[in-house]
Scaffold this motif. Structure first.
Motif, PDB file in Angstrom:
ATOM      1  N   TYR A  92      -3.199  -8.297  26.707  1.00 52.88           N
ATOM      2  CA  TYR A  92      -4.483  -7.984  27.323  1.00 52.88           C
ATOM      3  C   TYR A  92      -5.642  -8.526  26.490  1.00 52.88           C
ATOM      4  O   TYR A  92      -6.624  -9.036  27.025  1.00 52.88           O
ATOM      5  N   ASN A  93      -5.516  -8.401  25.183  1.00 55.95           N
ATOM      6  CA  ASN A  93      -6.576  -8.909  24.319  1.00 55.95           C
ATOM      7  C   ASN A  93      -6.361 -10.373  23.955  1.00 55.95           C
ATOM      8  O   ASN A  93      -7.233 -11.010  23.379  1.00 55.95           O
ATOM      9  N   ALA A  94      -5.162 -10.860  24.259  1.00 53.50           N
ATOM     10  CA  ALA A  94      -4.772 -12.245  23.984  1.00 53.50           C
ATOM     11  C   ALA A  94      -4.721 -12.551  22.489  1.00 53.50           C
ATOM     12  O   ALA A  94      -4.240 -13.593  22.112  1.00 53.50           O
ATOM     13  N   SER A  95      -5.182 -11.618  21.651  1.00 53.44           N
ATOM     14  CA  SER A  95      -5.167 -11.808  20.203  1.00 53.44           C
ATOM     15  C   SER A  95      -5.513 -13.247  19.859  1.00 53.44           C
ATOM     16  O   SER A  95      -4.867 -13.898  19.054  1.00 53.44           O
ATOM     17  N   SER A  96      -6.573 -13.725  20.467  1.00 55.82           N
ATOM     18  CA  SER A  96      -6.874 -15.150  20.420  1.00 55.82           C
ATOM     19  C   SER A  96      -7.274 -15.630  19.033  1.00 55.82           C
ATOM     20  O   SER A  96      -7.271 -16.825  18.781  1.00 55.82           O
ATOM     21  N   ARG A  97      -7.618 -14.713  18.128  1.00 51.86           N
ATOM     22  CA  ARG A  97      -8.104 -15.140  16.816  1.00 51.86           C
ATOM     23  C   ARG A  97      -7.126 -14.869  15.682  1.00 51.86           C
ATOM     24  O   ARG A  97      -7.351 -15.323  14.564  1.00 51.86           O
ATOM     25  N   LEU A  98      -6.071 -14.126  15.932  1.00 48.31           N
ATOM     26  CA  LEU A  98      -5.136 -13.778  14.861  1.00 48.31           C
ATOM     27  C   LEU A  98      -4.363 -15.023  14.417  1.00 48.31           C
ATOM     28  O   LEU A  98      -3.633 -15.625  15.190  1.00 48.31           O
ATOM     29  N   GLN A  99      -4.525 -15.377  13.142  1.00 47.04           N
ATOM     30  CA  GLN A  99      -3.882 -16.567  12.600  1.00 47.04           C
ATOM     31  C   GLN A  99      -2.773 -16.245  11.607  1.00 47.04           C
ATOM     32  O   GLN A  99      -1.859 -17.044  11.437  1.00 47.04           O
ATOM     33  N   VAL A 100      -2.859 -15.094  10.944  1.00 45.80           N
ATOM     34  CA  VAL A 100      -1.879 -14.727   9.928  1.00 45.80           C
ATOM     35  C   VAL A 100      -1.343 -13.332  10.229  1.00 45.80           C
ATOM     36  O   VAL A 100      -2.110 -12.376  10.335  1.00 45.80           O
ATOM     37  N   LEU A 101      -0.015 -13.220  10.375  1.00 41.79           N
ATOM     38  CA  LEU A 101       0.645 -11.925  10.537  1.00 41.79           C
ATOM     39  C   LEU A 101       1.806 -11.871   9.559  1.00 41.79           C
ATOM     40  O   LEU A 101       2.781 -12.616   9.673  1.00 41.79           O
ATOM     41  N   LEU A 151      -9.827  -9.863  14.809  1.00 41.83           N
ATOM     42  CA  LEU A 151      -8.937  -9.906  13.647  1.00 41.83           C
ATOM     43  C   LEU A 151      -8.318 -11.293  13.500  1.00 41.83           C
ATOM     44  O   LEU A 151      -7.750 -11.854  14.446  1.00 41.83           O
ATOM     45  N   GLN A 152      -8.407 -11.843  12.288  1.00 36.13           N
ATOM     46  CA  GLN A 152      -7.831 -13.148  11.983  1.00 36.13           C
ATOM     47  C   GLN A 152      -6.644 -13.062  11.036  1.00 36.13           C
ATOM     48  O   GLN A 152      -5.781 -13.943  11.037  1.00 36.13           O
ATOM     49  N   PHE A 153      -6.593 -12.019  10.229  1.00 36.74           N
ATOM     50  CA  PHE A 153      -5.618 -11.926   9.139  1.00 36.74           C
ATOM     51  C   PHE A 153      -5.085 -10.498   9.084  1.00 36.74           C
ATOM     52  O   PHE A 153      -5.854  -9.551   8.964  1.00 36.74           O
ATOM     53  N   ALA A 203       0.816  -1.228   0.000  1.00 37.07           N
ATOM     54  CA  ALA A 203       0.000   0.000   0.000  1.00 37.07           C
ATOM     55  C   ALA A 203       0.843   1.270   0.000  1.00 37.07           C
ATOM     56  O   ALA A 203       0.296   2.372  -0.003  1.00 37.07           O
ATOM     57  N   GLY A 204       2.176   1.134   0.027  1.00 40.18           N
ATOM     58  CA  GLY A 204       3.031   2.315   0.031  1.00 40.18           C
ATOM     59  C   GLY A 204       3.080   3.025   1.366  1.00 40.18           C
ATOM     60  O   GLY A 204       3.311   4.239   1.415  1.00 40.18           O
ATOM     61  N   LEU A 205       2.866   2.308   2.455  1.00 41.94           N
ATOM     62  CA  LEU A 205       2.823   2.913   3.776  1.00 41.94           C
ATOM     63  C   LEU A 205       4.221   3.078   4.353  1.00 41.94           C
ATOM     64  O   LEU A 205       5.096   2.234   4.161  1.00 41.94           O
ATOM     65  N   SER A 206       4.451   4.145   5.090  1.00 42.15           N
ATOM     66  CA  SER A 206       5.699   4.347   5.815  1.00 42.15           C
ATOM     67  C   SER A 206       5.388   4.997   7.153  1.00 42.15           C
ATOM     68  O   SER A 206       4.313   5.560   7.354  1.00 42.15           O
ATOM     69  N   GLY A 207       6.343   4.912   8.027  1.00 42.56           N
ATOM     70  CA  GLY A 207       6.150   5.422   9.374  1.00 42.56           C
ATOM     71  C   GLY A 207       6.404   4.329  10.391  1.00 42.56           C
ATOM     72  O   GLY A 207       6.664   3.173  10.049  1.00 42.56           O
ATOM     73  N   LYS A 208       6.318   4.695  11.642  1.00 41.84           N
ATOM     74  CA  LYS A 208       6.568   3.738  12.710  1.00 41.84           C
ATOM     75  C   LYS A 208       5.364   2.823  12.874  1.00 41.84           C
ATOM     76  O   LYS A 208       4.230   3.283  12.978  1.00 41.84           O
ATOM     77  N   LEU A 209       5.642   1.525  12.885  1.00 42.72           N
ATOM     78  CA  LEU A 209       4.560   0.548  12.950  1.00 42.72           C
ATOM     79  C   LEU A 209       3.979   0.472  14.357  1.00 42.72           C
ATOM     80  O   LEU A 209       4.696   0.206  15.324  1.00 42.72           O
ATOM     81  N   TRP A 210       2.688   0.697  14.456  1.00 41.85           N
ATOM     82  CA  TRP A 210       1.977   0.509  15.710  1.00 41.85           C
ATOM     83  C   TRP A 210       1.193  -0.794  15.614  1.00 41.85           C
ATOM     84  O   TRP A 210       0.496  -1.032  14.624  1.00 41.85           O
ATOM     85  N   PRO A 211       1.298  -1.688  16.605  1.00 44.83           N
ATOM     86  CA  PRO A 211       0.699  -3.024  16.504  1.00 44.83           C
ATOM     87  C   PRO A 211      -0.816  -3.011  16.674  1.00 44.83           C
ATOM     88  O   PRO A 211      -1.354  -3.524  17.664  1.00 44.83           O
ATOM     89  N   VAL A 212      -1.495  -2.483  15.682  1.00 43.45           N
ATOM     90  CA  VAL A 212      -2.946  -2.398  15.769  1.00 43.45           C
ATOM     91  C   VAL A 212      -3.576  -3.780  15.863  1.00 43.45           C
ATOM     92  O   VAL A 212      -4.673  -3.940  16.413  1.00 43.45           O
ATOM     93  N   TRP A 213      -2.859  -4.809  15.358  1.00 43.03           N
ATOM     94  CA  TRP A 213      -3.429  -6.160  15.399  1.00 43.03           C
ATOM     95  C   TRP A 213      -3.659  -6.654  16.826  1.00 43.03           C
ATOM     96  O   TRP A 213      -4.464  -7.555  17.048  1.00 43.03           O
ATOM     97  N   CYS A 214      -2.926  -6.066  17.781  1.00 42.76           N
ATOM     98  CA  CYS A 214      -3.107  -6.471  19.173  1.00 42.76           C
ATOM     99  C   CYS A 214      -4.404  -5.927  19.782  1.00 42.76           C
ATOM    100  O   CYS A 214      -4.807  -6.361  20.868  1.00 42.76           O
ATOM    101  N   ARG A 215      -5.027  -4.975  19.113  1.00 42.09           N
ATOM    102  CA  ARG A 215      -6.186  -4.276  19.700  1.00 42.09           C
ATOM    103  C   ARG A 215      -7.505  -4.671  19.059  1.00 42.09           C
ATOM    104  O   ARG A 215      -8.566  -4.250  19.532  1.00 42.09           O
ATOM    105  N   LEU A 216      -7.452  -5.426  17.972  1.00 46.03           N
ATOM    106  CA  LEU A 216      -8.676  -5.758  17.253  1.00 46.03           C
ATOM    107  C   LEU A 216      -9.092  -7.178  17.618  1.00 46.03           C
ATOM    108  O   LEU A 216      -8.501  -8.154  17.152  1.00 46.03           O
ATOM    109  N   PRO A 217     -10.097  -7.342  18.455  1.00 48.19           N
ATOM    110  CA  PRO A 217     -10.376  -8.639  19.090  1.00 48.19           C
ATOM    111  C   PRO A 217     -10.813  -9.742  18.140  1.00 48.19           C
ATOM    112  O   PRO A 217     -10.638 -10.920  18.448  1.00 48.19           O
TER     113      PRO A 217
END
Length: 594
Positions: free
Chosen positions: A120-129, A99-101, A83-97
């Motif tokens: 805290y969120n345990a990211s219990s559903r995230l399967q792909v990072l 999120l799987q992918f 997507a052409g993104l730049s900047g410091k990566l913030w782990p938004v995937w840790c906050r989306l309860p």
């Protein structure tokens, strides 16, 4: 005073960079929509336009890269690859309860990798990072262990340092782990053997040292083991043979030593075995005859010795075979001509003796012109946007490219004698023929003119005699031709393709040759009327860039632009002092200047 303080606060707010909302502010956000907008605000302002659809007025279901669950009103998938993104990566995937992918690959995201908030969120559903090909730095934190549902993790092609963290072996659901092309150091942890669901493991192109842990033999579901381009030492552990589902094992460019374990011959599903560039000794064990599914065997640049291994005889599916730069001796076996799919035969720089078997002119794939075929066993290239995205592994990309390399027979720098078999002219699909630096004698067969796709023909440093056959002028793709240091005589052909050759060094060392290129007139005779005798020829001493252009002439035009993506893995064949050396970028192989 109160007015002054208010003015200071307003000015401070105006000076706050819109493109870098602090992470602690985002950590206080709640709700998927607010969290995604906060993630956007942490990016560099000039790249935020790529997420212009992310705004307060729109619903996230219509935002770029978002798959939204209408029932729960939560985000399921976040795909921002390329997507052409730049900047410091913030782990938004840790906050989306829900999120799987999460795919952020092929951007320019930077900073240290962090998993703050995942505990805290345990990211219990995230399967792909997938964070492949960004600019992340620092070490992989132990807190990665909190994403317990992960099945696919790709941190390849970043600037990560430090050791492989212990937290990884808590991710027992992992099926694919890609850490290639970083600067990771230390040893390969034996505890990786706990990840018994692993199917793909790539640690290539790092600075890992020590031995290959035998505990990897516990990975009985493993299909791809890529440890190339590290500093690994010791022997190849026989326990690897317990990984009976292995289809690809790439250990090239390390410091592995000792004999190859006979137990490797039990890996009957193996398609790719790449051991080039180590210090392996002995010969291929007889048990290798069990590798009947093997399509690529590369054991070049080792210290293997003895006769050509009989075990290869049963590898009927081989497409690529290299035993180059070893200490093998004895004759080249005639049964090599029985391989129906072989397109790359690399035997150079050994001590093979005897004559070139005429049966090599029967190599079926090289006999009949055909378009390259996509082979899933040698591909490994999949869309990174799939539910189970590919690791973009260098070794896999290289395997795909083998299908499109020029077809090659390289027998240079041995002790071969006798004449060049006329049967080699039957190889109409052969593009590179290297017979240099041997003791070959007799004439150059005119039948080589029937090998109509030849781009490169290297016959220098032999004892060849007679004339250069005028029939060779019909080879319209021939770009590199070198017959220096032989006993050739008569005129140098000048018509057709030979009119483009102008390098005198390609004909040097043949006192009997004549022609305008050598500034040596020929005596006109009956033979000369059918074989033009005045012009020039291009030798093989061309710089690497010019050579690459010449090779491209012989390939399908549009594809070569794709091959530039793996330019480090492109095989460069120069002549005389430049030799064929294969390496990985991680999965990469290449000819090395000697």
């Amino acid at each position: 005073m109160a007015h002054l303080m208010l003015l200071v606060m307003v000015l401070s707010a105006l000076q706050w960079p819109r493109s870098c909302k602090p992470e602690h502010v985002c950590s206080k956000a709640s709700g998927d929509k607010s969290l995604l907008l906060c993630f956007k605000d942490t990016l560099d302002e000039q790249t935020r336009a790529a997420l212009s659809s992310w705004n307060d007025s729109g619903h996230p279901s219509s935002w770029r890269g978002i798959v939204w669950n209408k029932r729960s009103d939560l985000v399921l998938k976040l795909n921002l690859t390329g997507a052409g993104l730049s900047g410091k990566l913030w782990p938004v995937w840790c906050r989306l309860p829900s999120l799987q992918f999460a795919d952020f690959s092929n951007n320019n995201l930077s900073g240290h990798l962090t998993f703050d908030g995942c505990q805290y969120n345990a990211s219990s559903r995230l399967q792909v990072l997938n964070l492949l090909n960004n600019s992340l730095s620092g070490s992989i934190p132990q807190s990665i262990s909190t994403i317990r549902a992960l099945k696919y993790l790709n941190l390849g092609q970043n600037n990560l340092t430090g050791s492989i963290p212990q937290g990884l072996w808590n991710l027992v659901q992992l099926r694919e782990l890609y850490l290639a092309d970083n600067a990771l150091s230390g040893s390969i942890p034996p505890e990786l053997g706990y990840l018994t669901n692993l199917q793909h493991l790539s640690l290539a192109s790092n600075q890992l040292s020590g031995s290959i842990p035998p505990e990897l033999g516990y990975l009985t579901n493993l299909q791809h083991l890529i440890l190339a381009s590290n500093q690994l030492s010791g022997s190849i552990p026989p326990e690897i043979s317990n990984c009976t589902l292995l289809r690809e094992m790439a250990l090239m460019r390390n410091f592995l030593s000792g004999e190859i374990s006979s137990s490797i011959g039990n890996l009957s599903n193996l398609r790719i075995l790449a051991l080039t560039g180590n210090n392996l000794t002995g010969n291929l064990p007889p048990s290798f005859s069990g590798l009947t599914s093997l399509k690529m065997l590369d054991v070049g640049y080792n210290s293997l010795s003895g006769p050509f291994p009989d075990a290869v005889k049963d590898m009927a599916s081989l497409r690529y075979l290299s035993v180059s730069t070893n200490w093998m001796k004895g004759p080249i076996p005639p049964w090599l001509g029985n391989f129906t799919n072989l397109r790359h035969l690399i035997l150079y720089r050994n001590r093979f003796t005897g004559s070139i078997p005429p049966q090599l002119g029967s190599l079926n794939y090289l006999k009949f012109p055909t378009k390259p075929q996509f082979d899933p066993d040698l591909s490994g290239v999949q869309l990174q946007n799939n539910l189970s995205p590919s690791g973009g592994d260098a070794a896999k990309i290289l395997s795909y490219s083998y299908e499109f390399f020029p077809t090659v027979m390289d027998l240079c720098e041995n002790k071969l004698s006798g004449s060049i078999p006329p049967e080699l002219g039957q190889l109409q699909n052969l593009q590179h023929l290297w017979l240099c630096d041997n003791m070959l004698s007799g004439p150059i067969p005119s039948t080589l003119a029937n090998a109509t796709r030849l781009i490169l023909l290297q016959l220098y440093d032999n004892q060849l005699s007679g004339q250069i056959p005028p029939q060779l002028t019909s080879l319209t793709s021939l770009s590199y031709f070198n017959v220096s240091n032989n006993n050739l005589s008569g005129p140098i052909p000048t018509s057709a393709q030979f009119s483009t050759f102008n390098d005198i060094s390609a004909f040097a060392g043949n006192p009997g040759l004549c022609g305008r290129l050598l500034n040596k007139p020929c005596t006109v005779g009956p033979e000369d009327s059918s074989s033009p005798s005045k012009e020039h020829e291009n030798g093989d001493f061309v710089d690497g860039k010019a050579f690459a252009v010449g090779v491209a002439v012989g390939l399908c035009g549009g594809f070569w632009a794709v091959m530039s993506l793996v330019s480090e893995s492109f095989v460069i064949w120069l002549t005389k002092r430049i030799r064929y050396y294969l390496q990985t970028v991680g999965l990469l192989k290449q000819k090395e200047a000697i």
